[in-house]
Design a protein around this motif. Structure first.
Motif, PDB file in Angstrom:
ATOM      1  N   VAL A  27      51.320  -9.392  27.283  1.00  0.00           N
ATOM      2  CA  VAL A  27      51.343 -10.462  26.280  1.00  0.00           C
ATOM      3  C   VAL A  27      49.974 -10.579  25.614  1.00  0.00           C
ATOM      4  O   VAL A  27      49.876 -10.737  24.389  1.00  0.00           O
ATOM      5  CB  VAL A  27      51.743 -11.804  26.921  1.00  0.00           C
ATOM      6  CG1 VAL A  27      51.796 -12.908  25.856  1.00  0.00           C
ATOM      7  CG2 VAL A  27      53.096 -11.677  27.607  1.00  0.00           C
ATOM      8  N   MET A  28      48.920 -10.516  26.393  1.00  0.00           N
ATOM      9  CA  MET A  28      47.569 -10.598  25.827  1.00  0.00           C
ATOM     10  C   MET A  28      47.346  -9.513  24.770  1.00  0.00           C
ATOM     11  O   MET A  28      46.777  -9.770  23.696  1.00  0.00           O
ATOM     12  CB  MET A  28      46.526 -10.454  26.944  1.00  0.00           C
ATOM     13  CG  MET A  28      46.432 -11.623  27.901  1.00  0.00           C
ATOM     14  SD  MET A  28      45.160 -11.294  29.180  1.00  0.00           S
ATOM     15  CE  MET A  28      45.099 -12.879  30.037  1.00  0.00           C
ATOM     16  N   LEU A  29      47.800  -8.299  25.069  1.00  0.00           N
ATOM     17  CA  LEU A  29      47.557  -7.170  24.163  1.00  0.00           C
ATOM     18  C   LEU A  29      48.295  -7.309  22.837  1.00  0.00           C
ATOM     19  O   LEU A  29      47.872  -6.748  21.824  1.00  0.00           O
ATOM     20  CB  LEU A  29      47.961  -5.865  24.854  1.00  0.00           C
ATOM     21  CG  LEU A  29      47.119  -5.456  26.075  1.00  0.00           C
ATOM     22  CD1 LEU A  29      47.719  -4.224  26.745  1.00  0.00           C
ATOM     23  CD2 LEU A  29      45.672  -5.203  25.689  1.00  0.00           C
ATOM     24  N   GLN A  30      49.375  -8.065  22.829  1.00  0.00           N
ATOM     25  CA  GLN A  30      50.176  -8.185  21.609  1.00  0.00           C
ATOM     26  C   GLN A  30      49.482  -8.974  20.501  1.00  0.00           C
ATOM     27  O   GLN A  30      49.886  -8.883  19.335  1.00  0.00           O
ATOM     28  CB  GLN A  30      51.529  -8.829  21.937  1.00  0.00           C
ATOM     29  CG  GLN A  30      52.455  -7.908  22.722  1.00  0.00           C
ATOM     30  CD  GLN A  30      53.804  -8.547  23.001  1.00  0.00           C
ATOM     31  OE1 GLN A  30      54.528  -8.963  22.089  1.00  0.00           O
ATOM     32  NE2 GLN A  30      54.153  -8.648  24.274  1.00  0.00           N
ATOM     33  N   ALA A  61      43.900   3.316  37.009  1.00  0.00           N
ATOM     34  CA  ALA A  61      45.280   3.765  36.816  1.00  0.00           C
ATOM     35  C   ALA A  61      46.249   2.593  36.670  1.00  0.00           C
ATOM     36  O   ALA A  61      47.292   2.727  36.018  1.00  0.00           O
ATOM     37  CB  ALA A  61      45.703   4.646  37.988  1.00  0.00           C
ATOM     38  N   GLU A  62      45.918   1.442  37.249  1.00  0.00           N
ATOM     39  CA  GLU A  62      46.800   0.273  37.134  1.00  0.00           C
ATOM     40  C   GLU A  62      46.847  -0.257  35.703  1.00  0.00           C
ATOM     41  O   GLU A  62      47.845  -0.842  35.277  1.00  0.00           O
ATOM     42  CB  GLU A  62      46.319  -0.844  38.067  1.00  0.00           C
ATOM     43  CG  GLU A  62      46.363  -0.494  39.543  1.00  0.00           C
ATOM     44  CD  GLU A  62      47.779  -0.300  40.053  1.00  0.00           C
ATOM     45  OE1 GLU A  62      48.730  -0.783  39.403  1.00  0.00           O
ATOM     46  OE2 GLU A  62      47.924   0.354  41.102  1.00  0.00           O
ATOM     47  N   THR A  86      38.748  -1.719  25.465  1.00  0.00           N
ATOM     48  CA  THR A  86      37.833  -1.135  26.439  1.00  0.00           C
ATOM     49  C   THR A  86      38.088  -1.739  27.813  1.00  0.00           C
ATOM     50  O   THR A  86      38.222  -2.960  27.944  1.00  0.00           O
ATOM     51  CB  THR A  86      36.374  -1.396  26.035  1.00  0.00           C
ATOM     52  OG1 THR A  86      36.153  -0.844  24.741  1.00  0.00           O
ATOM     53  CG2 THR A  86      35.405  -0.764  27.019  1.00  0.00           C
ATOM     54  N   LEU A  87      38.163  -0.894  28.821  1.00  0.00           N
ATOM     55  CA  LEU A  87      38.343  -1.350  30.199  1.00  0.00           C
ATOM     56  C   LEU A  87      37.014  -1.261  30.930  1.00  0.00           C
ATOM     57  O   LEU A  87      36.406  -0.183  31.008  1.00  0.00           O
ATOM     58  CB  LEU A  87      39.388  -0.488  30.910  1.00  0.00           C
ATOM     59  CG  LEU A  87      39.595  -0.762  32.410  1.00  0.00           C
ATOM     60  CD1 LEU A  87      40.111  -2.174  32.642  1.00  0.00           C
ATOM     61  CD2 LEU A  87      40.554   0.269  33.009  1.00  0.00           C
ATOM     62  N   TYR A 112      49.171   0.415  29.977  1.00  0.00           N
ATOM     63  CA  TYR A 112      49.203  -0.649  28.972  1.00  0.00           C
ATOM     64  C   TYR A 112      48.223  -0.413  27.820  1.00  0.00           C
ATOM     65  O   TYR A 112      48.348  -1.060  26.769  1.00  0.00           O
ATOM     66  CB  TYR A 112      48.884  -1.996  29.624  1.00  0.00           C
ATOM     67  CG  TYR A 112      49.744  -2.322  30.811  1.00  0.00           C
ATOM     68  CD1 TYR A 112      51.012  -2.875  30.653  1.00  0.00           C
ATOM     69  CD2 TYR A 112      49.307  -2.054  32.107  1.00  0.00           C
ATOM     70  CE1 TYR A 112      51.816  -3.162  31.740  1.00  0.00           C
ATOM     71  CE2 TYR A 112      50.102  -2.332  33.206  1.00  0.00           C
ATOM     72  CZ  TYR A 112      51.352  -2.887  33.017  1.00  0.00           C
ATOM     73  OH  TYR A 112      52.141  -3.158  34.109  1.00  0.00           O
ATOM     74  N   LEU A 113      47.263   0.475  28.007  1.00  0.00           N
ATOM     75  CA  LEU A 113      46.130   0.538  27.080  1.00  0.00           C
ATOM     76  C   LEU A 113      46.199   1.650  26.043  1.00  0.00           C
ATOM     77  O   LEU A 113      45.438   1.616  25.073  1.00  0.00           O
ATOM     78  CB  LEU A 113      44.824   0.692  27.879  1.00  0.00           C
ATOM     79  CG  LEU A 113      44.514  -0.440  28.859  1.00  0.00           C
ATOM     80  CD1 LEU A 113      43.144  -0.237  29.476  1.00  0.00           C
ATOM     81  CD2 LEU A 113      44.596  -1.795  28.175  1.00  0.00           C
ATOM     82  N   GLU A 114      47.070   2.602  26.213  1.00  0.00           N
ATOM     83  CA  GLU A 114      47.117   3.732  25.286  1.00  0.00           C
ATOM     84  C   GLU A 114      47.355   3.262  23.849  1.00  0.00           C
ATOM     85  O   GLU A 114      48.302   2.539  23.559  1.00  0.00           O
ATOM     86  CB  GLU A 114      48.227   4.707  25.703  1.00  0.00           C
ATOM     87  CG  GLU A 114      48.220   5.995  24.903  1.00  0.00           C
ATOM     88  CD  GLU A 114      49.233   7.004  25.410  1.00  0.00           C
ATOM     89  OE1 GLU A 114      49.422   8.018  24.736  1.00  0.00           O
ATOM     90  OE2 GLU A 114      49.830   6.763  26.483  1.00  0.00           O
TER      91      GLU A 114
END
Length: 372
Positions: A207-210, A231-232, A243-244, A236-238
């Motif tokens: 939801v945050m990424l949307q 990996a977790e 940035t992680l 979701y990030l592709e």
């Protein structure tokens, strides 16, 4: 003297490490055996179990791992008996720790609870067990002191250990920080703190990424939890451009303009670093339905609970959706919204008391143990 400490989560590992240092300062001959994490081990504790192997969230998740939980309980009891501690110290992790406390009382082991269960939120009936099974509680929230006193539980208010954790942070260096992590030198940062459990990542991060496409003038960075691997987050990030940053939560917040934060200790950490925030929570449907019938509180974030009013907006379960999240993020990015939260944060810090929570708790525990 000998001290046995049980913590079951990342935050407990942080506070447990500071408590170990304080215990060793008060008692240079201290021997510490612990359940926790890397920080507690680095502080000088002999690590028995890592919290990564013990942290289960929600009613269904706990049910699925009952065999593991019972094995850990049996092993813990045997390990305590073999070690023969002068003080058994619990840090949060109530489902496990209260069971050990009940067993320890019958064995005559002295028991202390630092960062006690949130029985003021639900299942107040557990207070009677705590009064029976604990020699002392070291309260970290101001409203806990009158609560436990009302129930006749031995309690000391020591202040919140996060204040100590924040004091040692280095001064922010925006250019160096951004260069190190490949962040745009010119765009302001919005921090995403989606939790420290797999279930939270799955339910909340999506939801945050949307909302990201709605903010082309900002860059987003995730505070990766130290107990989870990259990996977790990868699925979701592709293609998001996010940035992680693994185990860089405090520096990220120091450089952030705003934050979207999963309910928990992180809401208080964000407030202590003066970052405007929106609090998010979404869990398993059945677990949530059970929890909402057990918990009687008006708020879920520590910021609002301590202030006893809505300082930060809480988007819970069905309210956590892209539209509502964008509306609240817009509000805290405005000058008025930022100012309102930060003014309340200043009052919050006053209510939490001064620094030295770990030192105060350690001094009380050592003094009690030396007289027992």
């Amino acid at each position: 003297m000998k001290y046995y400490i049980i913590a079951g989560e990342a935050s407990g590992d942080l506070h447990g490490s500071n408590l170990i240092r304080a215990l060793r300062a008060e008692d240079p001959q201290a021997q510490v055996r612990c359940w926790g994490g890397d920080r507690m081990e680095q502080a000088g504790g002999t690590l028995v179990r890592h919290y990564k192997d013990m942290s289960f969230m929600g009613f269904l998740e706990v049910l699925a791992h009952l065999p593991d939980i019972f094995r850990n309980l049996s092993f813990c009891k045997a390990d305590i008996e073999a070690f023969k501690p002068d003080a058994l110290i619990f840090i949060d992790f109530s489902g496990f720790n209260l069971r050990i406390a009940s067993w320890a009382r019958k064995k005559g082991v002295r028991t202390h609870y630092y960062i006690a269960p949130q029985v003021w939120a639900s299942r107040e009936g557990r207070v009677a067990r705590m009064k029976r099974d604990l020699d002392a509680i070291y309260a970290i929230l101001p409203f806990e002191l009158p609560f436990y006193k009302r129930h006749g539980v031995p309690v000391h208010f020591v202040g919140h250990p996060l204040i100590d954790a924040m004091q040692g942070l280095p001064e922010p260096e925006p250019k160096a920080f951004r260069a190190r992590h490949g962040l745009d030198p010119d765009k302001p940062i919005i921090a995403l703190l989606p939790g420290s459990r797999k279930q939270e990542i799955r339910k909340i991060l999506e939801v945050m990424l949307q909302v990201i496409p709605e903010y082309p003038g900002y860059q987003f960075a995730i505070a990766g939890a130290p107990n989870l691997g990259e990996a977790e987050y990868a699925p979701y990030l592709e293609g998001t451009g996010v940035t992680l940053l693994m185990d860089w939560t405090y520096p990220l917040l120091q450089h952030a303009t705003a934050a979207l934060v999963t309910s928990g200790t992180a809401t208080l950490e964000t407030a202590l670093l003066d970052v405007p925030q929106v609090v998010c929570y979404k869990g398993n449907w059945l677990s949530y339905q059970i929890a909402r019938r057990l918990i009687r509180l008006k708020y879920i974030s520590l910021v609002n609970l301590i202030m006893d009013r809505e300082v930060v907006r809480e988007l819970i379960q069905d309210d956590l959706r892209p539209g509502t999240l964008k509306a609240e993020l817009d509000r805290i990015l405005s000058p008025e919204g930022r100012s309102a939260q930060q003014e309340a944060y200043a009052e919050l810090k006053t209510r939490l008391g001064g620094p030295g929570a770990s030192r105060k708790a350690a001094s009380l525990i050592v003094d009690f143990s030396s007289r027992a």
